[in-house]
Design an enzyme around this catalytic site. Structure first.
Site, PDB file in Angstrom:
ATOM      1  CE  LYS A 149     -12.141   4.828   0.853  1.00  0.00           C
ATOM      2  NZ  LYS A 149     -10.972   3.942   0.592  1.00  0.00           N
ATOM      3  N   GLY A 180      -7.227   6.672  -2.407  1.00  0.00           N
ATOM      4  CA  GLY A 180      -6.955   8.028  -1.930  1.00  0.00           C
ATOM      5  C   GLY A 180      -8.075   8.577  -1.057  1.00  0.00           C
ATOM      6  CG  ASN A 225      -6.688   4.212   7.769  1.00  0.00           C
ATOM      7  OD1 ASN A 225      -5.570   3.723   7.919  1.00  0.00           O
ATOM      8  ND2 ASN A 225      -7.215   4.435   6.589  1.00  0.00           N
ATOM      9  CB  CYS A 264      -4.524   5.401   4.554  1.00  0.00           C
ATOM     10  SG  CYS A 264      -4.929   5.500   2.795  1.00  0.00           S
ATOM     11  CE  LYS A 297      -7.161  -1.469   8.114  1.00  0.00           C
ATOM     12  NZ  LYS A 297      -8.350  -1.480   7.244  1.00  0.00           N
ATOM     13  CG  ASN A 346      -4.420  -0.235   5.971  1.00  0.00           C
ATOM     14  OD1 ASN A 346      -4.692  -0.580   4.825  1.00  0.00           O
ATOM     15  ND2 ASN A 346      -4.936   0.833   6.534  1.00  0.00           N
ATOM     16  N   GLY A 351      -5.134  -8.975  -0.293  1.00  0.00           N
ATOM     17  CA  GLY A 351      -5.438 -10.298  -0.839  1.00  0.00           C
ATOM     18  C   GLY A 351      -4.452 -11.351  -0.355  1.00  0.00           C
ATOM     19  N   GLY A 359      -5.974  -9.505   6.261  1.00  0.00           N
ATOM     20  CA  GLY A 359      -4.948  -9.509   5.226  1.00  0.00           C
ATOM     21  C   GLY A 359      -4.982 -10.842   4.491  1.00  0.00           C
ATOM     22  CB  THR A 417      -8.997  -8.506  -1.261  1.00  0.00           C
ATOM     23  OG1 THR A 417      -8.396  -7.258  -0.899  1.00  0.00           O
ATOM     24  CG2 THR A 417      -8.647  -8.820  -2.700  1.00  0.00           C
TER      25      THR A 417
HETATM   26  C1  LIG Z   1     -10.011  -1.038  -2.478  1.00  0.00           C
HETATM   27  C2  LIG Z   1      -9.562  -0.974  -1.045  1.00  0.00           C
HETATM   28  C3  LIG Z   1      -9.807   0.180  -0.305  1.00  0.00           C
HETATM   29  C4  LIG Z   1      -9.403   0.274   1.024  1.00  0.00           C
HETATM   30  N1  LIG Z   1      -9.690   1.404   1.751  1.00  0.00           N
HETATM   31  C5  LIG Z   1      -9.372   1.448   3.082  1.00  0.00           C
HETATM   32  C6  LIG Z   1      -9.754   2.570   3.889  1.00  0.00           C
HETATM   33  O1  LIG Z   1     -10.404   3.511   3.437  1.00  0.00           O
HETATM   34  N2  LIG Z   1      -9.384   2.572   5.204  1.00  0.00           N
HETATM   35  C7  LIG Z   1      -8.681   1.530   5.750  1.00  0.00           C
HETATM   36  O2  LIG Z   1      -8.389   1.563   6.943  1.00  0.00           O
HETATM   37  N3  LIG Z   1      -8.330   0.445   5.016  1.00  0.00           N
HETATM   38  C8  LIG Z   1      -8.659   0.386   3.689  1.00  0.00           C
HETATM   39  N4  LIG Z   1      -8.315  -0.728   2.959  1.00  0.00           N
HETATM   40  C9  LIG Z   1      -7.597  -1.844   3.603  1.00  0.00           C
HETATM   41  C10 LIG Z   1      -8.562  -2.948   4.024  1.00  0.00           C
HETATM   42  O3  LIG Z   1      -9.508  -2.458   4.954  1.00  0.00           O
HETATM   43  C11 LIG Z   1      -7.828  -4.165   4.610  1.00  0.00           C
HETATM   44  O4  LIG Z   1      -7.167  -3.761   5.773  1.00  0.00           O
HETATM   45  C12 LIG Z   1      -6.810  -4.749   3.640  1.00  0.00           C
HETATM   46  O5  LIG Z   1      -7.331  -4.753   2.345  1.00  0.00           O
HETATM   47  C13 LIG Z   1      -6.383  -6.180   4.008  1.00  0.00           C
HETATM   48  O6  LIG Z   1      -7.444  -7.112   3.980  1.00  0.00           O
HETATM   49  P1  LIG Z   1      -7.856  -8.013   2.690  1.00  0.00           P
HETATM   50  O7  LIG Z   1      -6.626  -8.668   2.159  1.00  0.00           O
HETATM   51  O8  LIG Z   1      -8.889  -8.981   3.205  1.00  0.00           O
HETATM   52  O9  LIG Z   1      -8.449  -7.066   1.688  1.00  0.00           O
HETATM   53  C14 LIG Z   1      -8.712  -0.823   1.617  1.00  0.00           C
HETATM   54  C15 LIG Z   1      -8.467  -1.977   0.858  1.00  0.00           C
HETATM   55  C16 LIG Z   1      -8.886  -2.077  -0.446  1.00  0.00           C
HETATM   56  C17 LIG Z   1      -8.610  -3.337  -1.232  1.00  0.00           C
END
Ligand SMILES: Cc1cc2nc3c(=O)[nH]c(=O)nc-3n(C[C@H](O)[C@H](O)[C@H](O)COP(=O)(O)O)c2cc1C
Ligand code: FES
Lengths: 300, 327
Positions: B54, B81, B135, B138, B173, B200, B225, B254, B277
């Site tokens: 995280k 957050g 990151n 964000c 990222k 991201n 997602g 993504g 996701t």
């Molecule tokens: C609940 C949640 C929390 C996330 N927290 C972070 C984070 O702390 N740092 C970060 O770089 N990306 C964060 N992401 C982004 C994911 O790492 C990823 O880049 C993004 O969800 C796209 O991939 P996916 O569609 O497979 O989820 C978060 C995504 C989700 C859904």
């Protein structure tokens, strides 16, 4: 993994993913449904307060958390009661016997009754009824000196019946009870603003207050409150516990994504000795000490 | 540095000098601090080449008020957050509980200032962590995050500063919420990044019409997602065009939910593929994706994932020789 490492990681392997066959779906008024499924691992490990994370339909990207109302380790059958809110549960209600849904569970910290508190007051409102049923059945005869109160503004998802079990200090005419509790020998009463016969015409927590007022100091020492339902009801239950100096455990709800503690999407604000903290409803809860919850920060 | 095969497991790859047993990378924010999903029977960190922790900041953060997540068509919004206990706590209390024999663990670094990014990177540099992901994308915090990532100049300054304090592999990222992702990628390579994570989340919003209120406590959130997959594929393709000349690998991500999705990202130029996701619907999805990739490699005569990377055949261009490595 070595045995030592396994000991360090007691959380590992505690949640099961099962393709659960739907046995039946029972429709009740106001879009309430009771669904029974076969999920032996979930059934074997569930406790009162546990929930499961369920796929409602392959077309949706997310699961939905549902409280377990019943889990029978013998037959492997689990039971949910849900009211349709949103597309997910609408699709789930359309599942037919023989179809399968993926059930991930059991999840969460369950209710933990305090030894010596032999007068549990169970308060369930609307969609908060299921964990109260689970808890009452788990307590069984141990809840006979307590009271189960259910509240609903729509018709109850069961057929109320007049109680054969007397409860002192309740208002005249409040006689409607839950037959299941009667069979357990556990007194129950119902509250509703819907004007249903035999129900207390007010909030379920106010009915609880009437009962607590009638108890003497010694009996009050033996009461512990357990509550699940809409946030305003839980807030009122927390206030009731404070007013009477009673311990109170509440089961909370929040939108969930992972349900395993990985996303921090489901948090509630609680007060800890170290200051405010955000706790995950899925794995730090769903059961929390009512006194620790920051009710002011809560979403309705 | 480039992604190449190192052994007989066709799924294994070398990513910036690290051995990944699978091209799957579990994504930051979706798998807590590495142990959370092991609650699920049948889930194993060994099924992923790497696990990204995280987002971590200098000081502990409580994160945003609820609601933090909401399902949307073929996706979800989140505005967590960056809730985290702070870098020192992560390094001292959490890293020692992880089993580095199971997979590679990657830190995800965030901050409100360049100094904070540097401080957190330095703490992780002096830890067993395998790699560091910066990151700068964000969307859910007021300062830092996309405030850096949306501007090539700012992105490069963060990367450059972090680069100075670590020799561990550095992954940048990138945000999809910016005008020219290729220019940004170029600047980050100059500033010393070893790899990219693309993309991201995409900024979005949900409204409760009955209450006339935003659903998400933070008003806006990041969309993830399947809904964002086409956006992500294009961004990976674009960044690959810049990065391949420098041998800089990409973790494509993504909306990946299946082997088919993962393969599309690899063909577009991703050396590894992120899964976030998708776990929320199917916590056991990694095994299925690994199986599907293995099957595809066999059917198409590829000896390794690396041979498939960036093999997209563009209209008009001479067919790329099958079997060439990324970079
Ligand atoms: C609940 C949640 C929390 C996330 N927290 C972070 C984070 O702390 N740092 C970060 O770089 N990306 C964060 N992401 C982004 C994911 O790492 C990823 O880049 C993004 O969800 C796209 O991939 P996916 O569609 O497979 O989820 C978060 C995504 C989700 C859904
Ligand atoms: S739903 Fe992900 S942490 Fe609770």
């Amino acid at each position: 993994m070595t045995e030592a490492a396994a000991k360090d990681r007691p959380h590992r392997g505690t949640i099961f993913v099962e393709d659960a066959e739907v046995l039946d779906v029972e429709a009740w008024p106001a879009e309430q449904f009771i669904m029974r499924l076969v999920a032996p691992q979930c059934a074997a490990h569930a406790r009162a307060g546990s929930f499961a994370h369920v796929t409602c339909d392959p077309a949706l990207p997310m699961r939905r958390p549902l409280s377990l109302m019943r889990a029978d380790p013998g037959s492997g059958v689990i039971e949910f009661l849900f009211k349709i809110v949103g597309d997910g549960l609408r699709l789930l209600a359309q599942r037919r016997p023989g179809e399968t849904v993926s059930v991930m569970g059991p999840i969460g910290r369950p209710f933990t009754p305090t030894p010596g508190r032999r007068r549990p007051l169970l308060v369930g409102g609307g969609v908060g009824i299921p964990p109260m049923v689970f808890l009452a059945e788990a307590l069984g005869p141990a809840a006979r000196d307590g009271l189960v109160l259910m509240g609903s503004e729509v018709p109850f998802p069961f057929d109320p019946a007049d109680s054969r079990l007397d409860v002192a200090h309740l208002p005249q005419g409040v006689v409607a009870a839950m037959p299941l509790m009667e069979n357990l020998g556990v007194p129950s009463r119902l509250a509703s603003l819907g004007g249903f016969p035999g129900c207390y015409p007010g909030y379920v927590t106010e009915l609880g207050r009437e009962w607590l007022r009638g108890l003497d100091a010694g009996a009050l020492q033996e009461v512990e409150i357990f509550a699940c339902g809409p946030t305003p009801m839980l807030k009122a239950a927390a206030a009731l516990a404070r007013d009477f100096g009673l311990p109170c455990q509440v089961s909370l709800e929040e939108y969930m994504a992972c349900a395993v503690g990985g996303c921090a999407g489901c948090v509630v604000q609680v007060n800890t000795p170290a200051g405010p903290a955000m706790k995950r409803v899925c794995v730090d809860g769903p059961v929390f000490e009512a006194a620790a919850v920051d009710w002011g920060a809560m979403q309705h | 540095m480039t992604a190449t095969t190192t052994d007989t497991n066709p799924l294994a790859l070398d990513f910036c000098g690290l051995r990944f047993a699978s091209p799957i990378v579990l994504l930051s924010g979706c798998v807590g601090f590495g142990e959370e999903y092991t609650r699920v029977v049948g889930f194993s960190n060994r099924d992923a080449g790497a696990v990204v922790l995280k987002g971590t900041t200098g000081m502990a953060r409580l994160g945003n008020p609820p609601h933090r997540i909401y399902e949307t068509p073929q996706g979800m919004l989140n505005a967590i957050g960056l809730q985290n206990p702070g870098a020192r706590q992560v390094v001292e209390e959490i890293l020692p509980t992880l089993d580095f024999g199971e997979t590679r663990f990657i830190a995800n670094v965030s901050g409100s200032t360049i100094e904070e990014y540097v401080e957190v990177t330095r703490l992780f540099d002096d830890s067993p962590i395998d790699a560091i992901e910066i990151n700068i994308s964000c969307p859910n915090v007021k300062e830092g995050g996309v405030a850096f990532g949306n501007y090539p100049e700012m992105s490069a300054r963060v990367v450059e500063a972090c680069r100075r304090v670590t020799s561990k592999p550095l992954i940048t990222k990138l945000s999809p919420n910016q005008t020219d992702i290729q220019e940004n990628a170029r600047r980050c390579i100059e500033a010393g990044t070893d790899a990219f994570a693309v993309i991201n989340t995409v900024m979005g919003m949900a409204i409760d019409a009955e209450q006339r209120r935003p659903v998400i406590g933070n008003v806006q959130g990041g969309l993830s997602g399947p809904a964002i997959k086409p956006i992500a594929l294009l961004k990976v393709h674009q960044v690959h065009q810049v990065a391949q000349r420098h041998g800089v690998p990409i973790i494509g991500q993504g909306g990946i939910v299946s082997a088919r999705d993962a393969l599309e990202f690899i063909i577009a130029g991703a050396a590894a593929v992120g899964v976030g996701t998708a776990l929320f619907y199917d916590p056991l999805v990694c095994r299925k994706i690994n199986e599907g990739i293995r099957d595809y490699l066999g059917r198409h005569g590829f000896g390794s994932v690396a041979q498939l990377v960036g093999t997209l055949e563009l209209p008009g261009a001479p067919a790329a020789a099958a079997g060439r490595a990324a970079g």
